[in-house]
Design an enzyme around this catalytic site. Structure first.
Site, short mmCIF file in Angstrom:
data_model
loop_
_atom_site.label_atom_id
_atom_site.label_comp_id
_atom_site.label_asym_id
_atom_site.label_seq_id
_atom_site.Cartn_x
_atom_site.Cartn_y
_atom_site.Cartn_z
CB ILE A 64 -1.04 -0.07 1.17
CG1 ILE A 64 -1.97 1.09 0.98
CG2 ILE A 64 -0.19 0.09 2.56
CD1 ILE A 64 -3.09 0.92 2.00
CG LEU B 101 -1.27 -3.70 -5.24
CD1 LEU B 101 -1.48 -2.35 -5.26
CD2 LEU B 101 -1.60 -4.44 -6.77
CB SER C 207 8.54 -3.92 -8.14
OG SER C 207 8.86 -2.75 -7.36
CB SER D 8 5.40 -7.76 -14.32
OG SER D 8 6.32 -6.88 -14.95
CD GLU E 72 10.71 -6.18 -17.42
OE1 GLU E 72 11.45 -7.18 -17.78
OE2 GLU E 72 10.86 -4.89 -17.85
CE1 TYR F 112 8.81 -7.44 -10.24
CE2 TYR F 112 8.90 -7.18 -12.60
CZ TYR F 112 8.47 -7.02 -11.39
OH TYR F 112 6.94 -6.57 -11.42
CE LYS G 123 5.46 -8.70 -9.91
NZ LYS G 123 4.16 -8.45 -9.05
CG HIS H 32 1.65 1.12 -14.16
ND1 HIS H 32 2.17 -0.06 -14.16
CD2 HIS H 32 1.58 1.12 -12.69
CE1 HIS H 32 1.78 -1.00 -13.28
NE2 HIS H 32 1.84 -0.18 -12.34
#
Length: 355
Positions: A9, A86, A90, A131, A133, A154, A158, A184
Site C-alpha cells: 500500500i 501489489l 519490483s 507484469s 516483464e 524478477y 512474476k 506505468h
C-alpha cells in the site's frame, strides 16, 4: 461497506488504489513493513483528507510477505471482500543482485496470500499484480495469448505468481485475477526507476545540484502508461463477474532515449549534454521491446487509457520541477489537474460501468 486489503500500500500503485477505494466508500486495510523510519509518505496525505467530514477509513497493519502465519491471521481477522497483492521487490536490475529475496517476496509471497485465503475459508476476490516483464523477448505486441520468456529473476518470480494464481483459481475455485500491467509511471514513481530518475535528475540539473545523469541501455522500448489509469483497470477487473487474466497498457512503445528527448525538450535543453552511459546500469539479460495489445480489456471492462507518453512526461517533469522549487512550463500541471479531476469523478462512479 466493502473491505479491501492491499499489500504494497505504501508504493506508487498502492497509494493510488487506496485513494480510489476510499472514494468509493471502502474500508481499506494495508500491509506495511515495520521499519526504523516511516515509509508512508505516499499515503500520509490521505489522513489529512476528509470524506464528507468523516474519519478516513484507512487502517495499516504491520506484517511481511515472508511470514505466512501473520498473513493468515491478518486476512482472517480483517475478512476483506477484495485483496490486491501489489507487494514485490519490483526493481528488475536489483533482482539480479538479490535473486533469492526477489523470489521469496515477489514469487512465494503470492502463494502465501492465496494459501491464506484458502485455509481461512473467506470468500475474498484476489487481484495478483502480474507484469509485462514476464513476456521478456517475446515478439511485440504482447497480449493474453503471448508466451512468457522471462529475462530476469524478477520476471521469473512474476511468472510463478501468475501461474500459481491460475492454479488456485482452477483447483480451489478461488476468485483470483491476474492483471498483466505494462510499465506505468507517475510523480509517485520510485526514484530508481528510469522515468523518475530522468525527471528528478532534470530538475536537479536545472537547480545546479547535479551535473550529469548516468543511465544504461537507452534503446530498449517500453509501453509507458499513467499509473492512475492502470489502477482503475485493476478495480474494474475485481468487479467483473468472473476472474480474468488481462493485459493493461497504452499500445505505444518508447525508449529511454525518446523519454530523455521529450523531457529535456520540454524545458528547451539538449539531453545529450547531460547524460552519460554507465555499464553498471545494464542488465545481464535485456528485454528489448514491450508493447501492449489491450483490446481484450477494452471489450470486457470498457476501459481505456487517458494519458499517453507525451503528456505523461510533462506531468512527471512538472512534478519534479515543483518539488525542487522551480518554475515549470505548466502544461504538465494542467494535465495533472484535469486527469485528477476525472479520477475523482470516476471514483464517484460518474463514468459508466457498462462492460
Amino acid at each position: 461497506m466493502k473491505k479491501a486489503f492491499i499489500t504494497g500500500i505504501t508504493g506508487q500503485d498502492g497509494s493510488y488504489l487506496a485513494e480510489l477505494l476510499l472514494s468509493k466508500g471502502y474500508e481499506v486495510h494495508g500491509l506495511i513493513r515495520r521499519a526504523s523510519t516511516f515509509n508512508t509518505r505516499r499515503i500520509d496525505h490521505i489522513y489529512q483528507d476528509k470524506h464528507n467530514g468523516e474519519k478516513v477509513r484507512l487502517y495499516l497493519h504491520y506484517g511481511d510477505m515472508s511470514a505466512t502465519g501473520n498473513l493468515v491471521n491478518l486476512i482472517y481477522s480483517i475478512q476483506p471482500d477484495e485483496i490486491y497483492n501489489l507487494a514485490a521487490q519490483s526493481q528488475v536490475r536489483v533482482s539480479f543482485d538479490m535473486p533469492d529475496y526477489t523470489s521469496d517476496i515477489t514469487g512465494l509471497g503470492t502463494i502465501r496470500i492465496l494459501e491464506a485465503v484458502r485455509t481461512s475459508g473467506i470468500k475474498a476476490r484476489i487481484y495478483q499484480a502480474s507484469s509485462s516483464e514476464m513476456f521478456g523477448n517475446a515478439p511485440a505486441p504482447q497480449n493474453e495469448e503471448t508466451s512468457f520468456i522471462p529475462q530476469s529473476p524478477y520476471a521469473a518470480a512474476k511468472v510463478y505468481g501468475y501461474w500459481v494464481t491460475r492454479q488456485y483459481r482452477e483447483g480451489y475455485g478461488i476468485f483470483a485475477s491476474n492483471g498483466i500491467l505494462f510499465n506505468h509511471e507517475s510523480p509517485r514513481r520510485g526514484e530508481t526507476f528510469v522515468t523518475r530518475k530522468i525527471t528528478r535528475a532534470l530538475a536537479n540539473i536545472i537547480a545546479g545540484k547535479q551535473q550529469y545523469l548516468y543511465l544504461g541501455n537507452l534503446d530498449s522500448r517500453r509501453d509507458w502508461g499513467y499509473a492512475p489509469d492502470h489502477i482503475a483497470a485493476m478495480w474494474k477487473m475485481m468487479q467483473y463477474d468472473e476472474p480474468l487474466d488481462l493485459v493493461i497498457g497504452t499500445g505505444e512503445s518508447h525508449s529511454p532515449r525518446e523519454f530523455l528527448a521529450e523531457a529535456f525538450g520540454y524545458v528547451n535543453m539538449d539531453w545529450e549534454k547531460y547524460v552519460k552511459i554507465d555499464p553498471r546500469y545494464f542488465r545481464p539479460n535485456e528485454v528489448n521491446y514491450l508493447q501492449a495489445d489491450w483490446e481484450k480489456a477494452r471489450k470486457l471492462l470498457n476501459w481505456e487509457p487517458r494519458v499517453f507518453f507525451k503528456d505523461l512526461v510533462k506531468i512527471m517533469v512538472d512534478a519534479d520541477l515543483e518539488l525542487a522549487g522551480l518554475q515549470s512550463p505548466g502544461e504538465g500541471s494542467e494535465i495533472l489537474k484535469r486527469t485528477h479531476g476525472e479520477w475523482h469523478r470516476w471514483g464517484q462512479q460518474v463514468i459508466s460501468m457498462d462492460k
